[in-house]
Design an enzyme around this catalytic site. Structure first.
Site, PDB file in Angstrom:
ATOM      1  N   ASP A   1     -10.888   2.063 -24.422  1.00  0.00           N
ATOM      2  CA  ASP A   1     -11.159   1.900 -22.995  1.00  0.00           C
ATOM      3  C   ASP A   1     -11.264   3.224 -22.281  1.00  0.00           C
ATOM      4  O   ASP A   1     -10.580   4.171 -22.630  1.00  0.00           O
ATOM      5  CB  ASP A   1     -10.000   1.171 -22.306  1.00  0.00           C
ATOM      6  CG  ASP A   1      -9.998  -0.296 -22.597  1.00  0.00           C
ATOM      7  OD1 ASP A   1     -11.024  -0.797 -23.060  1.00  0.00           O
ATOM      8  OD2 ASP A   1      -8.955  -0.916 -22.352  1.00  0.00           O
TER       9      ASP A   1
ATOM     10  N   GLU B   1       2.486  -7.788   8.585  1.00  0.00           N
ATOM     11  CA  GLU B   1       2.562  -6.323   8.683  1.00  0.00           C
ATOM     12  C   GLU B   1       3.414  -5.717   7.579  1.00  0.00           C
ATOM     13  O   GLU B   1       3.374  -4.532   7.301  1.00  0.00           O
ATOM     14  CB  GLU B   1       3.102  -5.908  10.050  1.00  0.00           C
ATOM     15  CG  GLU B   1       2.160  -6.193  11.202  1.00  0.00           C
ATOM     16  CD  GLU B   1       0.787  -5.583  10.990  1.00  0.00           C
ATOM     17  OE1 GLU B   1       0.701  -4.350  10.919  1.00  0.00           O
ATOM     18  OE2 GLU B   1      -0.195  -6.339  10.903  1.00  0.00           O
TER      19      GLU B   1
ATOM     20  N   PRO C   1       0.816  -1.224   0.000  1.00  0.00           N
ATOM     21  CA  PRO C   1       0.000   0.000   0.000  1.00  0.00           C
ATOM     22  C   PRO C   1       0.849   1.274   0.000  1.00  0.00           C
ATOM     23  O   PRO C   1       0.328   2.363  -0.224  1.00  0.00           O
ATOM     24  CB  PRO C   1      -0.832  -0.117   1.276  1.00  0.00           C
ATOM     25  CG  PRO C   1      -0.299  -1.255   2.045  1.00  0.00           C
ATOM     26  CD  PRO C   1       0.524  -2.096   1.142  1.00  0.00           C
TER      27      PRO C   1
ATOM     28  N   ARG D   1      -4.589  -7.637 -20.696  1.00  0.00           N
ATOM     29  CA  ARG D   1      -5.525  -7.186 -21.739  1.00  0.00           C
ATOM     30  C   ARG D   1      -4.951  -6.095 -22.622  1.00  0.00           C
ATOM     31  O   ARG D   1      -5.533  -5.742 -23.641  1.00  0.00           O
ATOM     32  CB  ARG D   1      -6.873  -6.798 -21.142  1.00  0.00           C
ATOM     33  CG  ARG D   1      -6.829  -5.644 -20.177  1.00  0.00           C
ATOM     34  CD  ARG D   1      -8.162  -5.469 -19.466  1.00  0.00           C
ATOM     35  NE  ARG D   1      -9.258  -5.083 -20.366  1.00  0.00           N
ATOM     36  CZ  ARG D   1      -9.327  -3.926 -21.008  1.00  0.00           C
ATOM     37  NH1 ARG D   1      -8.370  -3.037 -20.855  1.00  0.00           N
ATOM     38  NH2 ARG D   1     -10.332  -3.651 -21.789  1.00  0.00           N
TER      39      ARG D   1
HETATM   40 CL1  6GU Z   1      -0.328  -3.764  -3.292  1.00  0.00          CL
HETATM   41  N1  6GU Z   1      -0.962  -4.534  -0.862  1.00  0.00           N
HETATM   42  C1  6GU Z   1      -1.695  -4.458   0.254  1.00  0.00           C
HETATM   43  N2  6GU Z   1      -1.440  -5.285   1.267  1.00  0.00           N
HETATM   44  N3  6GU Z   1      -2.676  -3.588   0.407  1.00  0.00           N
HETATM   45  C2  6GU Z   1      -2.919  -2.775  -0.615  1.00  0.00           C
HETATM   46  C3  6GU Z   1      -2.206  -2.799  -1.813  1.00  0.00           C
HETATM   47  C4  6GU Z   1      -1.214  -3.704  -1.900  1.00  0.00           C
HETATM   48  N4  6GU Z   1      -2.680  -1.849  -2.631  1.00  0.00           N
HETATM   49  C5  6GU Z   1      -3.657  -1.263  -1.966  1.00  0.00           C
HETATM   50  N5  6GU Z   1      -3.804  -1.804  -0.753  1.00  0.00           N
END
Ligand code: 6GU
Length: 254
Positions: free
Chosen positions: A168, A115, A88, A153
């Site tokens: 798209d 984590e 994230p 795609r």
């Molecule tokens: Cl790539 N990994 C995780 N654990 N949570 C996420 C993510 C990735 N992208 C958005 N949330």
């Protein structure tokens, strides 16, 4: 395109390969998807892949050694591939990035769990970090599947002759125009007349204008840095004028 997914949950990735465009792309050998189980690179008897964080705190951290070994193994097999860590904290994935990744010969997708992964993996063993949105998933596997799907795609041939990715949403910088199929009348709602007209120029214009209106209403942010054609500007100027007239007729001033 060769996708190599490093994960503790290979079975999650398998789900993506069982149907649709991705399955067909594998059958036609446009892509291949291989999962490598990070646990196979754990050295101890219990095949441990996580440990408690230095400094304390809750949760577990993925140990660096098995992840490093798994990445090295994948890189040896695919030296040309670009290595991405799904987290994230990564750069936000979007259509432009999907297009860039589609030009790579291979992608190694490293999925974190717990984590997070020991920070030292990030410093030396991955080319970039990628996130699929501002929310937290329990692991990178769903994100890896999103990347594989969106990139696949875009590889020429994968969508088949009947469809191209060029129109798209996001490729054009606008949302896609609305689609209709039979019946002509569905529960009292009619298909727009112009689509039945056979007038290709009129249909093209209607679709472009519908795209502009949709984007304006649903995702105005997309229009901020978009280059609009002179036709688009003319159309939007007319919309603006019509709106002003309507607003004038409903003036709250008096
Ligand atoms: Cl790539 N990994 C995780 N654990 N949570 C996420 C993510 C990735 N992208 C958005 N949330």
């Amino acid at each position: 395109m060769i996708f190599t997914v490093l994960t503790l949950f290979s079975e999650m990735i398998s789900a993506l390969l069982t149907g649709g465009i991705v399955k067909r792309a594998i059958e036609y050998q446009y892509i291949s998807v291989e999962s490598i189980n990070i646990r196979d690179f754990a050295k101890d008897r219990h095949r441990t892949v996580d440990d408690r964080p230095y400094g304390g705190g809750c949760g577990m951290v993925m140990k660096p050694e098995p992840v490093a070994e798994a990445i090295r193994h994948a890189r040896k097999k695919h030296p040309e591939a670009y290595t991405l860590l799904l987290t994230p904290q990564g750069q936000l994935f979007n259509q432009g990035l999907a297009q860039k990744l589609a030009d790579q010969p291979g992608l190694i997708l490293v999925c974190g769990r717990y984590e997070g992964i020991d920070e030292r993996i990030l410093e030396h063993l991955v080319d970039d970090e990628l996130s699929i949105g501002d929310y937290v998933l329990t692991g990178g596997e769903l994100a890896a599947m999103v990347v594989i799907d969106a990139v696949t795609r875009l590889i020429p041939g994968t969508l088949g002759g009947e469809y191209s990715a060029e129109e798209d949403s996001f490729s054009t910088g606008l949302l896609e125009y609305p689609h209709y199929t039979r019946p002509r009348s569905f529960e009292g709602a009619e298909v727009p007349e112009v689509l039945l007209s056979g007038n290709h120029a009129a249909i093209k214009e209607w679709r472009r204008q519908a795209s502009v209106v949709r984007t304006l209403l649903k995702r105005p942010d997309l229009l901020m840095d978009k280059h609009l054609s002179s036709d688009d500007i003319r159309f939007m100027t007319k919309l603006q004028k019509d709106l002003k007239t309507i607003m004038g007729n409903h003036s709250t001033a008096s």
